[in-house]
Structures are given as C-alpha cells and as structure tokens.
Design a protein around this motif. Sequence first.
Motif, short mmCIF file in Angstrom:
data_model
loop_
_atom_site.label_atom_id
_atom_site.label_comp_id
_atom_site.label_asym_id
_atom_site.label_seq_id
_atom_site.Cartn_x
_atom_site.Cartn_y
_atom_site.Cartn_z
N LYS A 20 47.19 36.39 45.74
CA LYS A 20 45.97 37.08 45.38
C LYS A 20 45.42 36.54 44.07
N THR A 21 44.13 36.74 43.87
CA THR A 21 43.47 36.37 42.63
C THR A 21 42.69 37.58 42.13
N ILE A 22 42.88 37.89 40.87
CA ILE A 22 42.08 38.92 40.21
C ILE A 22 40.94 38.20 39.50
N ILE A 23 39.73 38.64 39.79
CA ILE A 23 38.57 38.08 39.10
C ILE A 23 38.08 39.13 38.11
N ILE A 24 38.08 38.75 36.84
CA ILE A 24 37.43 39.55 35.82
C ILE A 24 35.99 39.08 35.82
N TYR A 25 35.10 39.91 36.34
CA TYR A 25 33.71 39.53 36.54
C TYR A 25 32.89 39.96 35.33
N ASP A 26 32.35 38.96 34.65
CA ASP A 26 31.67 39.14 33.37
C ASP A 26 30.19 38.81 33.52
N GLN A 27 29.34 39.74 33.11
CA GLN A 27 27.91 39.49 33.12
C GLN A 27 27.36 39.44 31.70
N CYS A 28 28.18 38.99 30.77
CA CYS A 28 27.79 38.71 29.39
C CYS A 28 27.10 39.89 28.71
N GLY A 29 27.67 41.07 28.87
CA GLY A 29 27.16 42.24 28.19
C GLY A 29 26.03 42.96 28.91
N LEU A 30 25.49 42.36 29.96
CA LEU A 30 24.41 42.99 30.71
C LEU A 30 24.92 44.22 31.48
N MET A 31 26.14 44.11 31.98
CA MET A 31 26.81 45.18 32.72
C MET A 31 28.26 45.23 32.24
N PRO A 32 28.94 46.35 32.47
CA PRO A 32 30.37 46.39 32.11
C PRO A 32 31.17 45.37 32.93
N VAL A 33 32.25 44.88 32.35
CA VAL A 33 33.15 43.97 33.05
C VAL A 33 33.71 44.69 34.27
N GLU A 34 33.84 43.98 35.39
CA GLU A 34 34.41 44.54 36.61
C GLU A 34 35.62 43.72 37.02
N PHE A 35 36.51 44.36 37.78
CA PHE A 35 37.74 43.71 38.25
C PHE A 35 37.76 43.71 39.77
N TYR A 36 38.05 42.56 40.34
CA TYR A 36 38.13 42.41 41.79
C TYR A 36 39.46 41.77 42.15
N VAL A 37 40.06 42.22 43.25
CA VAL A 37 41.28 41.63 43.76
C VAL A 37 40.94 40.99 45.10
N LEU A 38 41.13 39.67 45.18
CA LEU A 38 40.82 38.94 46.40
C LEU A 38 42.08 38.30 46.96
N ASP A 39 42.17 38.26 48.27
CA ASP A 39 43.25 37.52 48.91
C ASP A 39 42.94 36.04 48.78
N GLY A 40 43.94 35.26 48.38
CA GLY A 40 43.77 33.82 48.27
C GLY A 40 43.83 33.35 46.82
N ASP A 41 43.77 32.04 46.67
CA ASP A 41 43.84 31.39 45.36
C ASP A 41 42.45 30.88 44.99
N TYR A 42 41.86 31.52 44.00
CA TYR A 42 40.52 31.15 43.54
C TYR A 42 40.52 30.63 42.11
N ARG A 43 41.64 30.08 41.68
CA ARG A 43 41.74 29.58 40.30
C ARG A 43 40.70 28.51 40.00
N HIS A 44 40.25 27.77 41.00
CA HIS A 44 39.24 26.73 40.77
C HIS A 44 37.90 27.30 40.33
N LEU A 45 37.73 28.63 40.44
CA LEU A 45 36.48 29.27 40.00
C LEU A 45 36.59 29.85 38.59
N ASN A 46 37.72 29.64 37.94
CA ASN A 46 37.87 30.14 36.57
C ASN A 46 36.82 29.52 35.65
#
Length: 84
Positions: free
Chosen positions: A4-30
């Motif tokens: 699994k990959t946890i994505i800390i989704y950041d909109q640069c202060g426009l919205m609060p940071v969100e956390f997503y848990v996805l199945d799979g390896d998404y490290r290339h999107l870091n």
Amino acid sequence: MNQKTIIIYDQCGLMPVEFYVLDGDYRHLNGIYGNHSKQSKKLTDELCDLFYDEEGESLLTPVETFPVDEVKNGAFVIVAGFLP
C-alpha cells in the motif's frame, strides 16, 4: 502481501492536508503536483487520474486521520498534490 501507499495530499495551504491509502506502489509519484509546469506531464496526468474522473469528480475518499497502522504494516508514504 498487498503493498500500500499512503499519499499525503497537499494543496499548498488552499485546503487542509488529506491522507489517502491506496493499494499498490506509487512511490514514483512522490513530489508530483498537478498544475506544476516543470514536472512530467505523464506523472501529473497519472496523479490526476488517480484522484479525479473525466468530469473532475473525486474518485477517492480521504481517511480521517493519518493512518499510522498502515505505516506500521509497511505502507510507503509519499507527498503529492495540486498547486493552486
């Protein structure tokens, strides 16, 4: 084991940071941010396709708090998001 990959989704202060848990390896999107002109279009498109359908509607639901147990179970953690 299902990676699994946890994505800390950041909109640069426009919205609060969100956390997503996805199945799979998404490290290339870091570090990939949508609406960033100096990043790979392929990677920004992939990130957007994970989060939004063709009409711009959200495909994912964030978890309420940072998923510590997923990290303890070996999930990767990345930061990605969208620039306003």
